[in-house]
Design a protein around this motif. Structure first.
Motif, PDB file in Angstrom:
ATOM      1  N   UNK A 161       0.802  -1.207   0.000  1.00 44.18           N
ATOM      2  CA  UNK A 161       0.000   0.000   0.000  1.00 44.18           C
ATOM      3  C   UNK A 161       0.844   1.270   0.000  1.00 44.18           C
ATOM      4  N   UNK A 162       1.643   1.447   1.058  1.00 45.81           N
ATOM      5  CA  UNK A 162       2.408   2.685   1.248  1.00 45.81           C
ATOM      6  C   UNK A 162       1.508   3.914   1.188  1.00 45.81           C
ATOM      7  N   UNK A 163       0.444   3.874   1.991  1.00 43.37           N
ATOM      8  CA  UNK A 163      -0.504   4.980   2.037  1.00 43.37           C
ATOM      9  C   UNK A 163      -0.607   5.527   3.455  1.00 43.37           C
ATOM     10  N   UNK A 164      -0.819   6.829   3.612  1.00 53.32           N
ATOM     11  CA  UNK A 164      -0.985   7.381   4.960  1.00 53.32           C
ATOM     12  C   UNK A 164      -2.331   6.988   5.550  1.00 53.32           C
ATOM     13  N   UNK A 165      -2.352   6.767   6.853  1.00 54.39           N
ATOM     14  CA  UNK A 165      -3.594   6.513   7.567  1.00 54.39           C
ATOM     15  C   UNK A 165      -3.600   7.426   8.794  1.00 54.39           C
ATOM     16  N   UNK A 166      -4.739   8.037   9.064  1.00 53.96           N
ATOM     17  CA  UNK A 166      -4.847   9.012  10.149  1.00 53.96           C
ATOM     18  C   UNK A 166      -5.662   8.420  11.298  1.00 53.96           C
ATOM     19  N   UNK A 167      -5.153   8.613  12.507  1.00 53.14           N
ATOM     20  CA  UNK A 167      -5.849   8.194  13.722  1.00 53.14           C
ATOM     21  C   UNK A 167      -6.332   9.458  14.427  1.00 53.14           C
ATOM     22  N   UNK A 168      -7.637   9.572  14.603  1.00 57.13           N
ATOM     23  CA  UNK A 168      -8.235  10.800  15.127  1.00 57.13           C
ATOM     24  C   UNK A 168      -8.967  10.496  16.431  1.00 57.13           C
ATOM     25  N   UNK A 169      -8.778  11.364  17.415  1.00 60.37           N
ATOM     26  CA  UNK A 169      -9.495  11.256  18.692  1.00 60.37           C
ATOM     27  C   UNK A 169     -10.176  12.598  18.976  1.00 60.37           C
ATOM     28  N   UNK A 170     -11.486  12.543  19.205  1.00 56.28           N
ATOM     29  CA  UNK A 170     -12.260  13.728  19.550  1.00 56.28           C
ATOM     30  C   UNK A 170     -12.522  13.727  21.048  1.00 56.28           C
ATOM     31  N   UNK A 171     -12.082  14.776  21.739  1.00 56.46           N
ATOM     32  CA  UNK A 171     -12.313  14.924  23.170  1.00 56.46           C
ATOM     33  C   UNK A 171     -13.635  15.661  23.372  1.00 56.46           C
ATOM     34  N   UNK A 183     -14.263   9.950  21.173  1.00 57.53           N
ATOM     35  CA  UNK A 183     -14.659   9.329  19.904  1.00 57.53           C
ATOM     36  C   UNK A 183     -13.396   9.138  19.080  1.00 57.53           C
ATOM     37  N   UNK A 184     -13.060   7.913  18.780  1.00 58.59           N
ATOM     38  CA  UNK A 184     -11.829   7.628  18.047  1.00 58.59           C
ATOM     39  C   UNK A 184     -12.140   6.893  16.756  1.00 58.59           C
ATOM     40  N   UNK A 185     -11.384   7.197  15.715  1.00 56.76           N
ATOM     41  CA  UNK A 185     -11.546   6.508  14.443  1.00 56.76           C
ATOM     42  C   UNK A 185     -10.282   6.668  13.618  1.00 56.76           C
ATOM     43  N   UNK A 186     -10.146   5.840  12.614  1.00 54.38           N
ATOM     44  CA  UNK A 186      -9.051   5.980  11.668  1.00 54.38           C
ATOM     45  C   UNK A 186      -9.614   6.171  10.273  1.00 54.38           C
TER      46      UNK A 186
END
Length: 212
Positions: A161-171, A183-186
């Motif tokens: 793949x060599x693709x970026x993936x983002x991990x997001x956390x909402x406080x 709330x967490x998601x990628x």
């Protein structure tokens, strides 16, 4: 206006069924009757009989539920947007009416006019009901965002793949101003860009409502 499939079902109803469903939706939104949805549909006079299998009957029930929900959402969207109600026959005055007229929904102009006319007759009660709903919804507030970017080098399904993936956390904070659940998601870069665009659209919509 995301439920295109539901609005297609509204568009494809025959005229008699639509003229029965529209007031029933308004009655439900305004809480003038307390029946459940299936009882509501059975009491509308809509012909839901079929000579097919039980699966056909279930699918028909789901179609009417979907049309009912989509029409309810559409009416609330129109009320929230503050769209002009006294439209001409072609309904060319609002962005929402243009979306309904165009493909893939392709709703008939007279049907769009009927929706706006029905809203116009109940506009004060609908606006009051919308305010009541807004005041009773205690959603957690997003107060901070944390994120990090990693590279996904390989997938067990697609291979390299060599693709970026983002991990997001909402406080969040709850209605008592105490920390709520995170709330967490990628997501991929494209999904993150779509999210940012939708948030910007939501901000513009709120600003339009506040300035009206």
């Amino acid at each position: 206006m995301e439920d295109v499939e539901g609005l297609l079902k509204v568009s494809k109803l025959n005229d008699d069924d639509f003229q029965v469903l529209l007031p029933q939706v308004l009655e439900k939104i305004l809480e003038r009757q307390e029946d459940d949805l299936i009882a509501t549909l059975e009491g509308t006079g809509i012909d839901r009989t079929t000579t097919g299998t039980s699966s056909d009957v279930n699918n028909l029930n789901r179609d009417y539920k979907h049309a009912f929900a989509a029409l309810s959402t559409l009416i609330l969207e129109i009320v929230k947007s503050g769209a002009k109600i006294d439209l001409d026959a072609e309904n060319e005055d609002t962005e929402i009416s243009k979306i309904l007229r165009d493909s893939p929904i392709s709703m008939a102009p007279d049907r769009i006019a009927s929706i706006f006319e029905a809203i116009g007759r109940e506009s004060l009660d609908l606006e009051k009901r919308l305010c009541e709903c807004s005041n009773t919804l205690n959603f957690d507030k997003v107060v901070d965002v944390q994120w990090r970017m990693d590279y996904q080098i390989r997938s067990s399904i697609t291979g390299k793949l060599n693709e970026p993936v983002y991990y997001v956390k909402l406080k969040t904070l709850n209605e008592k101003n105490k920390p709520g659940p995170d709330a967490t998601f990628q997501c991929s870069l494209q999904q993150l860009e779509d999210l940012v665009q939708q948030l910007q659209d939501a901000q513009k919509q709120v600003e339009r409502i506040l300035t009206n």
